[in-house]
Write a protein that holds these residues in place. Structure first.
Motif, short mmCIF file in Angstrom:
data_model
loop_
_atom_site.label_atom_id
_atom_site.label_comp_id
_atom_site.label_asym_id
_atom_site.label_seq_id
_atom_site.Cartn_x
_atom_site.Cartn_y
_atom_site.Cartn_z
N ARG A 135 49.79 -63.25 -31.65
CA ARG A 135 50.63 -63.84 -30.50
C ARG A 135 51.05 -62.75 -29.46
NH1 ARG A 135 52.08 -68.93 -30.72
NH2 ARG A 135 52.13 -69.83 -32.75
N TRP A 139 59.21 -63.79 -32.61
CA TRP A 139 57.73 -63.24 -33.02
C TRP A 139 57.54 -63.18 -34.44
CZ3 TRP A 139 56.22 -58.41 -35.06
CH2 TRP A 139 54.94 -58.36 -35.11
N ASN A 183 56.10 -58.75 -26.33
CA ASN A 183 55.42 -59.70 -26.82
C ASN A 183 55.72 -60.80 -26.14
OD1 ASN A 183 55.37 -62.19 -28.66
ND2 ASN A 183 53.96 -60.83 -29.65
N ASP A 200 58.27 -63.72 -27.72
CA ASP A 200 59.62 -63.34 -27.64
C ASP A 200 60.01 -63.58 -26.33
OD1 ASP A 200 60.18 -62.56 -30.39
OD2 ASP A 200 59.33 -60.57 -29.81
N THR A 225 56.90 -66.08 -36.98
CA THR A 225 55.81 -66.81 -36.68
C THR A 225 54.76 -66.44 -38.16
OG1 THR A 225 54.70 -65.10 -35.49
CG2 THR A 225 55.76 -67.10 -34.13
#
Length: 519
Positions: free
Chosen positions: A48, A280, A263, A266, A283
């Motif tokens: 991600r 994050w 990220n 986030d 996940t």
């Protein structure tokens, strides 16, 4: 107000409806990667981080879709008169549980690419042969060399990493597929491969000597992820009421020898929810990693500050999996700095941010405790201990915790005599509860095991397994080393806490608290 692209959206979908999305422009990297006329590139980033979105950006650029780049860097910095055939391979969807499922997925990917490029499926008997024929056919029919984009190249291996025999079989199947690049070199314009892990060239890309690994190239450090300046510029309306210092501490900090990044997942979820939560981290569950940490007796507090060589954080392989390697490649450790010196390349590593520190230590506790309710009761009681400045009360809390761990767990993990195991428990409780904790805290007299800070009070811990030393040796060490002098200043209250464990009883044997005499 614009809508946010929560979740993974395709580049094409975002650019078709630009008014509905915030978009951080990464298209300049497309130009930079192609300045030399093409090449073979590899990029490893945790899950991600926008790898798939960047591949979509590459795809639309090579297909000549200028309309998708309106207002972006590439709009006026790309040759839109030339387009190239693009083959996109992605193993991101689904879970691969067998070699047969992988072969079926490869066949489906090949069929889809033939359909998207308007050509018939090659008749070669093997999948490798069909892939090679497809590349040659596209080059011949379009009179342009082919672009190949590979997303999540390693996911089939990671899906079965706990089953070494199956992982090896899948690795060999993928190696056969990727070997096509070497034989098809004369027909290829550009190849870009992404994944979470960095498997060695020998294990997956044998013979592809011109593969340019940009994972630790500072020039591409923010090719995925958002820099703080990008967040401030693109999301300025969302940042108006945000505590910036807390925001950076929670989510910023991922680094690959260049500028730190957030990220994207986030950032987008935080702006949607307006709460500091581990978006994050939640996940995925790092079960295999946590089990490996227990099996290899990993000293969890060392994650605060650890120096590792390039080889240890570099290539991963099924036959040689190390905790540090997985921690870095999955995003739970990041590079703080490249250490100066000649010869061996070393990096100082640590947690990227508070989200990872709080979440990973809490997950490790869940792995140990099994009784989550008891864990939460102890965490809540710890706050009371610090708030009332009553460190003696910690003894009963931790004794209760160690007593709750099934004896069978120790039999499987053989950690009862491991000093670092007990220190890791204390550290995880403090870190997961949000306390300011330092492990292996350096002083002029050596390194104290652990120090915890709360308001104007410092708690200095020393841990010993008494079967390996004499009773009282932990407190003796604290007095001898005079660790507390580092924090001896006006207004600071200091406690020395010596904790001694019994390997046989698997619990705290002695718990001594003293206030040092400070001249």
């Amino acid at each position: 107000m614009k809508k946010l692209p929560i979740g993974i959206q395709s580049f094409e979908k975002i650019r078709e409806n630009p008014g509905e999305y915030y978009y951080v422009d990464k298209s300049s990297f497309v130009k930079e990667l192609c300045l030399q006329g093409g090449g073979y590139y590899f990029l490893s980033r945790p899950r991600r981080f926008g790898k798939s979105l960047f591949l979509d950006t590459l795809r639309q650029a090579f297909l000549g879709k200028k309309e998708y780049f309106k207002g972006l860097f590439l709009e006026n910095n790309w040759d839109w008169n030339t387009s190239y055939p693009v083959i996109r391979i992605s193993f991101g969807s689904g879970v691969f549980r067998s070699l047969e499922e992988l072969k079926e997925a490869q066949e489906e990917i090949l069929v889809r690419n033939c359909r998207d490029n308007g050509v018939s499926l090659p008749e070669a008997p093997s999948l490798r042969g069909k892939f090679l024929d497809l590349i040659e056919k596209l080059h011949k029919t379009t009179q342009q060399p082919v672009v190949v984009l590979v997303d999540e190249y390693d996911k089939p291996i990671l899906d079965c990493i706990e089953n070494k025999e199956l992982a090896v079989k899948i690795r060999e199947e993928l190696k056969n597929l990727y070997s096509v690049f070497k034989d098809a070199d004369a027909h290829l314009k550009f190849v870009f491969i992404t994944g979470v892990s960095k498997f060695s060239k020998v294990s997956l890309f044998s013979g592809l000597n011109n593969l340019n690994d940009i994972t630790l190239d500072a020039r591409y450090s923010h090719i995925c992820g958002y820099t703080h300046d990008e967040v401030e510029e693109v999301f300025q309306d969302q940042m108006i009421s945000v505590n910036r210092e807390k925001f950076r501490a929670w989510y910023n900090g991922y680094a690959w020898l260049g500028e730190k990044v957030y990220n994207p997942f986030d950032v987008l979820l935080f702006f949607d929810k307006k709460e500091f939560q581990p978006y994050w981290f939640e996940t995925a569950t790092p079960t295999f990693l946590i089990q490996l940490m227990g099996k290899q007796q990993y000293f969890v507090p060392s994650m605060e500050d650890i120096v590792l060589g390039r080889e240890l954080i570099g290539s991963l392989d099924v036959d040689m999996i190390y905790v540090e390697n997985l921690l870095f490649q999955t995003g739970y450790l990041t590079i703080k700095e490249k250490m100066p010196g000649e010869g061996m390349i070393r990096f100082r590593m640590g947690y990227p941010n508070l989200e990872v520190k709080y979440s990973l230590t809490n997950y490790f506790l869940n792995y140990l405790v099994q009784d989550y309710r008891k864990k939460e009761i102890i965490r809540s009681s710890l706050y009371t201990c610090f708030e009332q400045e009553n460190p003696e009360a910690m003894k009963d809390l931790f004794q209760s915790f160690f007593a709750s761990i099934p004896h069978d767990w120790y039999r499987k993990n053989q950690l009862a005599g491991y000093e670092g195991y007990y220190a890791s428990i204390f550290y995880c409780y403090f870190a997961a509860s949000g306390f300011d904790v330092k492990a292996e805290d350096a002083t002029s007299h050596g390194r104290m095991d652990m120090s915890v800070f709360y308001k104007d009070t410092v708690y200095i811990f020393e841990f010993k397994v008494i079967e390996n030393s004499t009773k009282g040796s932990a407190m003796e060490q604290l007095h001898k080393k005079q660790y507390h002098r580092k924090y001896a200043k006006e207004g600071t209250c200091i406690y020395l806490i010596a904790v001694e464990f019994s390997e046989k009883e698997r619990n705290i044997k002695n718990f001594t608290v003293e206030k040092p005499a400070i001249p």
